[in-house]
Design an enzyme around this catalytic site. Structure first.
Site, PDB file in Angstrom:
ATOM      1  N   SER A   1      48.754  42.061  44.786  1.00 53.50           N
ATOM      2  CA  SER A   1      49.657  41.543  45.822  1.00 53.50           C
ATOM      3  C   SER A   1      50.688  40.561  45.268  1.00 53.50           C
ATOM      4  O   SER A   1      51.748  40.382  45.860  1.00 53.50           O
ATOM      5  CB  SER A   1      48.835  40.871  46.928  1.00 53.50           C
TER       6      SER A   1
ATOM      7  N   ASP B   1      51.770  40.747  35.149  1.00 53.96           N
ATOM      8  CA  ASP B   1      50.590  41.170  35.894  1.00 53.96           C
ATOM      9  C   ASP B   1      49.899  39.973  36.533  1.00 53.96           C
ATOM     10  O   ASP B   1      50.127  38.830  36.141  1.00 53.96           O
ATOM     11  CB  ASP B   1      49.612  41.877  34.939  1.00 53.96           C
TER      12      ASP B   1
ATOM     13  N   ALA C   1      46.154  38.218  38.102  1.00 56.29           N
ATOM     14  CA  ALA C   1      44.812  37.995  37.549  1.00 56.29           C
ATOM     15  C   ALA C   1      43.912  37.472  38.653  1.00 56.29           C
ATOM     16  O   ALA C   1      44.386  36.960  39.671  1.00 56.29           O
ATOM     17  CB  ALA C   1      44.851  36.987  36.399  1.00 56.29           C
TER      18      ALA C   1
ATOM     19  N   LYS D   1      40.300  40.067  35.166  1.00 57.24           N
ATOM     20  CA  LYS D   1      41.149  40.928  35.988  1.00 57.24           C
ATOM     21  C   LYS D   1      40.336  42.100  36.496  1.00 57.24           C
ATOM     22  O   LYS D   1      39.203  42.305  36.072  1.00 57.24           O
ATOM     23  CB  LYS D   1      42.339  41.440  35.161  1.00 57.24           C
ATOM     24  N   GLY D   2      40.919  42.885  37.397  1.00 61.46           N
ATOM     25  CA  GLY D   2      40.240  44.086  37.851  1.00 61.46           C
ATOM     26  C   GLY D   2      39.840  44.066  39.307  1.00 61.46           C
ATOM     27  O   GLY D   2      39.277  45.021  39.821  1.00 61.46           O
TER      28      GLY D   2
ATOM     29  N   GLY E   1      41.597  44.523  41.714  1.00 63.98           N
ATOM     30  CA  GLY E   1      42.263  45.638  42.381  1.00 63.98           C
ATOM     31  C   GLY E   1      41.897  46.999  41.801  1.00 63.98           C
ATOM     32  O   GLY E   1      42.417  48.031  42.225  1.00 63.98           O
TER      33      GLY E   1
ATOM     34  N   GLU F   1      45.974  48.438  33.221  1.00 63.94           N
ATOM     35  CA  GLU F   1      46.574  47.112  33.021  1.00 63.94           C
ATOM     36  C   GLU F   1      46.354  46.628  31.596  1.00 63.94           C
ATOM     37  O   GLU F   1      47.244  46.068  30.963  1.00 63.94           O
ATOM     38  CB  GLU F   1      45.969  46.100  34.004  1.00 63.94           C
TER      39      GLU F   1
ATOM     40  N   LYS G   1      43.703  30.915  41.521  1.00 63.58           N
ATOM     41  CA  LYS G   1      43.126  31.709  40.434  1.00 63.58           C
ATOM     42  C   LYS G   1      42.784  30.850  39.213  1.00 63.58           C
ATOM     43  O   LYS G   1      42.152  31.320  38.271  1.00 63.58           O
ATOM     44  CB  LYS G   1      44.104  32.807  40.007  1.00 63.58           C
TER      45      LYS G   1
HETATM   46  O1  DER Z   1      43.199  43.772  39.694  1.00 60.65           O
HETATM   47  C1  DER Z   1      43.941  43.009  39.046  1.00 60.65           C
HETATM   48  O2  DER Z   1      43.717  42.618  37.888  1.00 60.65           O
HETATM   49  C2  DER Z   1      45.149  42.491  39.741  1.00 60.65           C
HETATM   50  O3  DER Z   1      46.009  41.912  38.837  1.00 60.65           O
HETATM   51  C3  DER Z   1      44.687  41.552  40.815  1.00 60.65           C
HETATM   52  O4  DER Z   1      43.456  40.984  40.463  1.00 60.65           O
HETATM   53  C4  DER Z   1      45.618  40.416  41.100  1.00 60.65           C
HETATM   54  O5  DER Z   1      45.282  39.996  42.367  1.00 60.65           O
HETATM   55  P1  DER Z   1      46.368  39.522  43.429  1.00 60.65           P
HETATM   56  O6  DER Z   1      46.414  40.608  44.458  1.00 60.65           O
HETATM   57  O7  DER Z   1      45.811  38.231  43.932  1.00 60.65           O
HETATM   58  O8  DER Z   1      47.677  39.357  42.715  1.00 60.65           O
END
Ligand code: DER
Length: 225
Positions: free
Chosen positions: A30, A83, A85, A96-97, A99, A105, A123
């Site tokens: 997001s 990206d 995190a 990360k991960g 999503g 990534e 974060k």
């Molecule tokens: O999955 C991921 O690594 C994404 O970067 C995600 O974790 C980032 O989350 P956000 O929706 O809060 O930006």
């Protein structure tokens, strides 16, 4: 609300680091959404940029916002990757991960000259591990792979969708989430888990981030090395 403003600020300010002619790795999530929206506007105003998306979701957003896309068949190295995190510690080690896009990534981050992480302040952590560590595993024999992961001292939980079916990543794999609680040695843990048979990749991104842009509702702060 405030967190959305913080993510929007972080995402938008990261676009200022993209110079004309760059090829950029496009992360997922997001916060990246706001980066893509801004990047689309800059491209419409003449910025010459091409992006490699790290997920189908990012590809869809990039197309909707008019961000020109390319792929690794056409570019071997990326000038930048941007990206999000789930956790960032004081050494800029990442989890990360959240999503589910961690494999692509990480490939994008590994192929970029510089990785810029865009986050809201929630974060930032003093130590990694409160966020369950995502691990992508091959579907065949995933139950035995989960057993091997258990031997590292944690109980992997298979990620499921709202219908209770096993989540399937863009790569056709499953994801297990591991509640370590605290991760004292992220480099060692990443190596240990990545060596296990059946594991594709972990959400530990160690020694990869070059800049971290932290968004707040009214400003951003950039840290870098
Ligand atoms: O999955 C991921 O690594 C994404 O970067 C995600 O974790 C980032 O989350 P956000 O929706 O809060 O930006």
């Amino acid at each position: 609300k405030d967190q959305d403003h913080a993510k929007k600020n972080a995402g938008e300010s990261s676009v200022d680091l993209i110079q004309n002619g760059m090829t950029v790795g496009l992360g997922s999530g997001s916060t990246v959404y706001w980066m893509l929206k801004q990047l689309g506007e800059r491209a419409a105003n003449g910025l010459d940029v091409k992006g490699v998306p790290s997920s189908q979701q990012t590809k869809g957003w990039a197309e909707a916002f008019g961000v020109p896309l390319t792929d690794f068949a056409h570019v071997k190295r990326l000038d930048l990757a941007i990206d999000g995190a789930d956790e960032v510690d004081p050494q800029w080690q990442l989890v990360k991960g959240g999503g589910g896009a961690l494999v692509r990534e990480k490939i994008i981050a590994a192929s970029a000259n510089s990785l810029i992480v865009i986050i809201d302040e929630s974060k930032t952590v003093s130590q990694l591990g409160a966020f369950p560590l995502p691990i992508e595993v091959v579907p065949f024999g995933w139950e035995t792979t989960a057993e091997r992961i258990t031997e590292t001292g944690v109980e992997p939980v298979a990620r499921r969708n709202d219908a209770g079916e096993l989540f399937v990543s863009d790569n056709g794999n499953y994801i297990v989430d591991c509640h370590f609680g605290t991760i004292r040695e992220p480099r060692a843990l990443e190596k240990q888990i990545n060596q296990l048979t059946g594991v594709v990749e972990t959400g530990l991104f160690t020694d990869m981030a070059n800049n971290v842009i932290v968004g707040y509702p009214d400003r951003t702060e950039t840290f870098g090395h």
